[in-house]
Design a protein around this motif. Structure first.
Motif, PDB file in Angstrom:
ATOM      1  N   VAL A  54     -27.513 -35.403  10.859  1.00  0.00           N
ATOM      2  CA  VAL A  54     -28.728 -36.016  10.317  1.00  0.00           C
ATOM      3  C   VAL A  54     -28.388 -36.913   9.128  1.00  0.00           C
ATOM      4  N   LYS A  55     -27.494 -36.467   8.260  1.00  0.00           N
ATOM      5  CA  LYS A  55     -27.074 -37.309   7.130  1.00  0.00           C
ATOM      6  C   LYS A  55     -26.390 -38.572   7.624  1.00  0.00           C
ATOM      7  N   MET A  56     -25.545 -38.427   8.646  1.00  0.00           N
ATOM      8  CA  MET A  56     -24.844 -39.581   9.193  1.00  0.00           C
ATOM      9  C   MET A  56     -25.828 -40.601   9.769  1.00  0.00           C
ATOM     10  N   LEU A  57     -26.868 -40.103  10.418  1.00  0.00           N
ATOM     11  CA  LEU A  57     -27.857 -40.987  11.029  1.00  0.00           C
ATOM     12  C   LEU A  57     -28.664 -41.758   9.992  1.00  0.00           C
ATOM     13  N   SER A  58     -28.633 -41.324   8.741  1.00  0.00           N
ATOM     14  CA  SER A  58     -29.379 -42.018   7.691  1.00  0.00           C
ATOM     15  C   SER A  58     -28.605 -43.206   7.131  1.00  0.00           C
ATOM     16  N   TYR A  59     -27.340 -43.368   7.504  1.00  0.00           N
ATOM     17  CA  TYR A  59     -26.523 -44.460   6.973  1.00  0.00           C
ATOM     18  C   TYR A  59     -26.798 -45.753   7.737  1.00  0.00           C
ATOM     19  N   PRO A  60     -26.479 -46.898   7.143  1.00  0.00           N
ATOM     20  CA  PRO A  60     -26.732 -48.175   7.817  1.00  0.00           C
ATOM     21  C   PRO A  60     -26.011 -48.321   9.156  1.00  0.00           C
ATOM     22  N   THR A  61     -24.802 -47.729   9.269  1.00  0.00           N
ATOM     23  CA  THR A  61     -24.039 -47.856  10.515  1.00  0.00           C
ATOM     24  C   THR A  61     -23.545 -46.485  10.971  1.00  0.00           C
ATOM     25  N   PRO A  62     -24.432 -45.646  11.481  1.00  0.00           N
ATOM     26  CA  PRO A  62     -24.006 -44.309  11.936  1.00  0.00           C
ATOM     27  C   PRO A  62     -23.030 -44.377  13.105  1.00  0.00           C
ATOM     28  N   SER A  63     -23.074 -45.471  13.869  1.00  0.00           N
ATOM     29  CA  SER A  63     -22.161 -45.602  15.009  1.00  0.00           C
ATOM     30  C   SER A  63     -20.706 -45.552  14.570  1.00  0.00           C
ATOM     31  N   HIS A  64     -20.441 -45.963  13.339  1.00  0.00           N
ATOM     32  CA  HIS A  64     -19.070 -45.908  12.833  1.00  0.00           C
ATOM     33  C   HIS A  64     -18.585 -44.463  12.764  1.00  0.00           C
ATOM     34  N   GLY A  65     -19.462 -43.574  12.300  1.00  0.00           N
ATOM     35  CA  GLY A  65     -19.110 -42.160  12.243  1.00  0.00           C
ATOM     36  C   GLY A  65     -18.939 -41.566  13.627  1.00  0.00           C
ATOM     37  N   PHE A  66     -19.800 -41.961  14.563  1.00  0.00           N
ATOM     38  CA  PHE A  66     -19.695 -41.443  15.924  1.00  0.00           C
ATOM     39  C   PHE A  66     -18.419 -41.939  16.604  1.00  0.00           C
ATOM     40  N   ARG A  67     -18.012 -43.163  16.293  1.00  0.00           N
ATOM     41  CA  ARG A  67     -16.743 -43.667  16.837  1.00  0.00           C
ATOM     42  C   ARG A  67     -15.579 -42.805  16.356  1.00  0.00           C
ATOM     43  N   LEU A  68     -15.584 -42.454  15.081  1.00  0.00           N
ATOM     44  CA  LEU A  68     -14.514 -41.614  14.540  1.00  0.00           C
ATOM     45  C   LEU A  68     -14.567 -40.207  15.135  1.00  0.00           C
ATOM     46  N   MET A  69     -15.771 -39.697  15.362  1.00  0.00           N
ATOM     47  CA  MET A  69     -15.901 -38.394  16.011  1.00  0.00           C
ATOM     48  C   MET A  69     -15.311 -38.436  17.417  1.00  0.00           C
ATOM     49  N   HIS A  70     -15.507 -39.552  18.106  1.00  0.00           N
ATOM     50  CA  HIS A  70     -14.947 -39.704  19.455  1.00  0.00           C
ATOM     51  C   HIS A  70     -13.423 -39.791  19.402  1.00  0.00           C
ATOM     52  N   GLN A  71     -12.912 -40.592  18.487  1.00  0.00           N
ATOM     53  CA  GLN A  71     -11.463 -40.821  18.398  1.00  0.00           C
ATOM     54  C   GLN A  71     -10.709 -39.558  17.988  1.00  0.00           C
ATOM     55  N   THR A  72     -11.336 -38.728  17.173  1.00  0.00           N
ATOM     56  CA  THR A  72     -10.662 -37.507  16.710  1.00  0.00           C
ATOM     57  C   THR A  72     -10.856 -36.325  17.658  1.00  0.00           C
ATOM     58  N   GLY A  73     -11.699 -36.489  18.672  1.00  0.00           N
ATOM     59  CA  GLY A  73     -11.940 -35.399  19.616  1.00  0.00           C
ATOM     60  C   GLY A  73     -13.086 -34.489  19.247  1.00  0.00           C
ATOM     61  N   LEU A  74     -13.713 -34.727  18.085  1.00  0.00           N
ATOM     62  CA  LEU A  74     -14.820 -33.862  17.669  1.00  0.00           C
ATOM     63  C   LEU A  74     -16.028 -33.996  18.583  1.00  0.00           C
ATOM     64  N   LEU A  75     -16.261 -35.190  19.085  1.00  0.00           N
ATOM     65  CA  LEU A  75     -17.499 -35.448  19.832  1.00  0.00           C
ATOM     66  C   LEU A  75     -17.570 -34.627  21.121  1.00  0.00           C
ATOM     67  N   ARG A  76     -16.428 -34.365  21.741  1.00  0.00           N
ATOM     68  CA  ARG A  76     -16.461 -33.630  23.007  1.00  0.00           C
ATOM     69  C   ARG A  76     -16.937 -32.194  22.811  1.00  0.00           C
ATOM     70  N   TYR A  77     -16.814 -31.683  21.590  1.00  0.00           N
ATOM     71  CA  TYR A  77     -17.276 -30.315  21.306  1.00  0.00           C
ATOM     72  C   TYR A  77     -18.677 -30.305  20.702  1.00  0.00           C
ATOM     73  N   ILE A  78     -19.043 -31.393  20.015  1.00  0.00           N
ATOM     74  CA  ILE A  78     -20.352 -31.451  19.365  1.00  0.00           C
ATOM     75  C   ILE A  78     -21.420 -31.952  20.329  1.00  0.00           C
ATOM     76  N   LEU A  79     -21.089 -33.031  21.046  1.00  0.00           N
ATOM     77  CA  LEU A  79     -22.018 -33.601  22.044  1.00  0.00           C
ATOM     78  C   LEU A  79     -21.242 -33.845  23.341  1.00  0.00           C
ATOM     79  N   PRO A  80     -20.911 -32.790  24.048  1.00  0.00           N
ATOM     80  CA  PRO A  80     -20.062 -32.967  25.245  1.00  0.00           C
ATOM     81  C   PRO A  80     -20.685 -33.869  26.310  1.00  0.00           C
ATOM     82  N   GLU A  81     -22.005 -33.929  26.350  1.00  0.00           N
ATOM     83  CA  GLU A  81     -22.645 -34.792  27.346  1.00  0.00           C
ATOM     84  C   GLU A  81     -22.427 -36.271  27.055  1.00  0.00           C
TER      85      GLU A  81
END
Length: 242
Positions: free
Chosen positions: A215-242
């Motif tokens: 939720v904090k990340m979504l409040s930033y001007p470019t939350p997609s930047h954080g989601f890209r890093l989550m994808h690159q580090t492998g975090l996204l597959r465990y947080i939002l596997p879909e």
């Protein structure tokens, strides 16, 4: 770098006087965010935010006693971790005893031992940009781990060994992506590699804590930047596997 003393609210100054003569410091995000707003100046004139967090060598019971003697509402919001809230004019100020985390039983729940010095208190913090303190008497910003430099270059780096910091608290891996999104920057190479190795441990963190970071990340001007890093580090597959 200096913090303009006139920007410090009167209640903060009063609290430091009540907790004296032991030196009390301002810590936390208000220093980081104020520097981010004016990264190229030598003196911070404008405060960003209103979360004034204080760190003191006094133990929680002594903090409670002094506040109540001064007729200030004192709330033990996390006294087992050394945190007391002082409520003044409807505003809450968190006061935390110097501490270092000696053991995380499962990467989530710390057993805390109180420390004697500010240096000990800053040492176990997660990232260099969050390991800043400000001397209320002089306005000097204390930066033991080059956090200001990392803010200037937009780099998120752990304080000390990243493997150790992430094993202490798995949520810090997600926080690295969030703070990188906040800075519109990147995660330092060794810190990034440690997240890659440990990303699978994020599933041990409660959904509520993960939600709060997202939720904090979504409040930033470019939350997609954080989601890209989550994808690159492998975090996204465990947080939002879909």
């Amino acid at each position: 770098m200096l913090f303009n003393l006139s920007a410090i609210p009167e209640p903060v100054i009063r609290l430091c006087e009540i907790l004296g003569p032991q030196k009390t410091y301002v810590v936390g995000g208000i220093i980081r965010d104020s520097i981010l707003a004016e990264p190229s100046v030598e003196s911070i004139q404008n405060v960003v935010g209103n979360d004034w967090d204080l760190a003191t060598p006094l133990h929680p019971k002594e903090v409670m006693s002094r506040l109540r003697s001064a007729r200030i509402t004192a709330v033990p919001i996390g006294i087992e971790h050394g945190t007391v809230a002082a409520v003044m004019d409807g505003t809450q100020y968190e006061i935390t005893t110097f501490r270092y985390d000696i053991e995380y039983l499962d990467g989530r729940h710390p057993t805390v031992r109180f420390a004697d010095t500010l240096e000990e208190d800053l040492q176990p913090r997660d990232f260099t940009v969050n390991a800043l303190a400000m001397d209320v008497e002089s306005g000097i910003i204390i930066d033991l781990f080059d956090g200001i430099r990392d803010m200037t270059t937009k780099i998120i780096r752990t304080v000390g060994d990243p493997e150790t910091r992430f094993q202490e608290d798995y949520l810090r891996m997600l926080r690295a992506a969030r703070f990188a999104a906040k800075l519109k920057g990147e995660i330092e190479a060794e810190t990034f590699a440690a997240i890659l190795r440990n990303a699978h441990l994020i599933h041990r963190v409660s959904p509520e804590r993960i939600r709060d970071e997202i939720v904090k990340m979504l409040s930033y001007p470019t939350p997609s930047h954080g989601f890209r890093l989550m994808h690159q580090t492998g975090l996204l597959r465990y947080i939002l596997p879909e």
